[in-house]
Design an enzyme around this catalytic site. Structure first.
Site, short mmCIF file in Angstrom:
data_model
loop_
_atom_site.label_atom_id
_atom_site.label_comp_id
_atom_site.label_asym_id
_atom_site.label_seq_id
_atom_site.Cartn_x
_atom_site.Cartn_y
_atom_site.Cartn_z
N ASP A 160 0.79 -1.24 0.00
CA ASP A 160 0.00 0.00 0.00
C ASP A 160 0.82 1.29 0.00
OD1 ASP A 160 -1.90 -1.95 0.18
OD2 ASP A 160 -2.80 -1.26 2.04
N GLU A 180 -4.65 -0.80 -1.55
CA GLU A 180 -5.96 -0.86 -0.90
C GLU A 180 -6.91 0.06 -1.67
OE1 GLU A 180 -6.02 0.16 3.28
OE2 GLU A 180 -8.21 0.02 3.39
N LYS A 207 -6.78 -4.84 -3.32
CA LYS A 207 -7.45 -5.49 -2.17
C LYS A 207 -8.41 -4.51 -1.52
CE LYS A 207 -3.62 -4.37 1.00
NZ LYS A 207 -4.26 -3.60 2.05
N VAL A 259 3.11 0.38 4.28
CA VAL A 259 2.43 1.28 5.22
C VAL A 259 0.98 0.84 5.36
CG1 VAL A 259 3.96 3.20 4.69
CG2 VAL A 259 1.89 2.93 3.34
N THR A 260 0.42 1.09 6.54
CA THR A 260 1.09 1.52 7.74
C THR A 260 1.42 0.31 8.61
OG1 THR A 260 -1.00 1.84 8.97
CG2 THR A 260 -0.15 3.73 7.75
N CYS A 301 -2.23 -2.09 7.74
CA CYS A 301 -2.19 -3.11 6.67
C CYS A 301 -0.98 -4.02 6.76
CB CYS A 301 -2.30 -2.43 5.31
SG CYS A 301 -3.96 -1.78 5.06
N GLN A 326 7.92 -13.05 22.01
CA GLN A 326 7.53 -14.44 22.29
C GLN A 326 8.18 -15.42 21.30
OE1 GLN A 326 3.29 -14.87 23.53
NE2 GLN A 326 3.06 -12.82 22.65
N1 TIU Z 1 -2.78 0.50 4.15
C1 TIU Z 1 -3.22 0.81 5.36
O1 TIU Z 1 -2.51 0.68 6.35
N2 TIU Z 1 -4.52 1.36 5.44
C2 TIU Z 1 -4.91 2.25 6.41
O2 TIU Z 1 -6.06 2.70 6.42
N3 TIU Z 1 -3.96 2.64 7.30
C3 TIU Z 1 -4.08 3.59 8.27
O3 TIU Z 1 -3.16 3.70 9.09
N4 TIU Z 1 -5.13 4.39 8.28
#
Ligand code: TIU
Length: 227
Positions: free
Chosen positions: A24, A72, A129, A157-158, A162, A202
């Protein structure tokens, strides 16, 4: 086999059975005017991940590794958008609304594209996705199994949204995941650190964590050995 230092212990992988996931890296999350900013985030925080990911992409392209970029987003008619996702958080702009980079998180909009710094090359997999988990409602698992992939090197990210969701889903499917700490980024520094710590805690309950530098050192010395 290549072995790199990692937390909680060294990670060994065969490049022929390893894919690089770039999750993403879209303008909607990384650039001003996109979905991330509409949620009230400081999107500049994600930029630190760009340069190290460029170096990792270059090294793994050189070694002909399988490269997979995810995005996304949703269909233009939003038929694949659950109300629970579209309505969440009462943002200034919602998914599907018109923003400076086109409709937020909608396939085909400028904001939905991967940032130019990390643009996919011809022949690399680009996977759309609708959710946070890259396996959910996609053919990612089929693509990985068809190529005999067992190990995933993960950037994106992030970190706690995701990336974390995808790594947990991959771990449950039996893939060994190595997360590159500096090639991931979050709007919240404390969430970034916590998510990274959760992966390797862990005894590596979810995966391994290392830096791009550690990985690049072992990948380049393995290529020198090969020649
Ligand atoms: N790709 C992803 O992490 N989608 C998000 O909406 N991330 C946020 O941190 N908002």
């Amino acid at each position: 086999m290549i072995t790199t230092h990692a937390e909680p212990y060294p990670y060994a992988f065969d490049l022929a059975r390893t894919a690089l996931l770039c999750i993403d890296f879209q303008r909607d999350f990384v650039e001003p005017g996109g979905f991330g900013e509409s949620l009230g985030n400081d999107v500049s925080r994600l930029r630190t991940a760009i340069e190290p990911t460029q170096r990792v992409l270059a090294a793994l392209r050189e070694r002909d590794a399988l490269i997979i970029h995810t995005r996304e987003g949703h269909r233009p008619d939003l038929t694949d958008l659950f109300p629970a996702k579209g309505n969440r958080g009462n943002p200034s702009l919602r998914i599907g609304d018109e923003g400076p980079m086109g409709r937020l998180l909608v396939r085909g909009s400028a904001g939905h594209d991967i940032i130019p710094e990390l643009a996919p090359l011809e022949g690399e997999v680009v996977l759309d996705k609708p959710g946070k988990d890259s396996f959910y409602a996609t053919d990612l698992e089929t693509i990985l199994r068809a190529r005999g992939i067992t190990h995933l090197i993960v950037t994106g990210v992030t970190t706690e949204v995701c990336v974390q969701t995808t790594v947990r889903a991959a771990n449950d499917r039996g893939f060994d995941c190595l997360i590159l700490s500096d090639c991931t980024g979050s709007y919240f520094p404390e969430f970034h650190e916590s998510a990274l710590a959760m992966f390797s805690a862990q005894g590596g309950i979810v995966g391994w964590v290392t830096t791009s530098q550690e990985l690049l050192t072992v990948v380049s010395s393995s290529s020198a050995t090969k020649e």
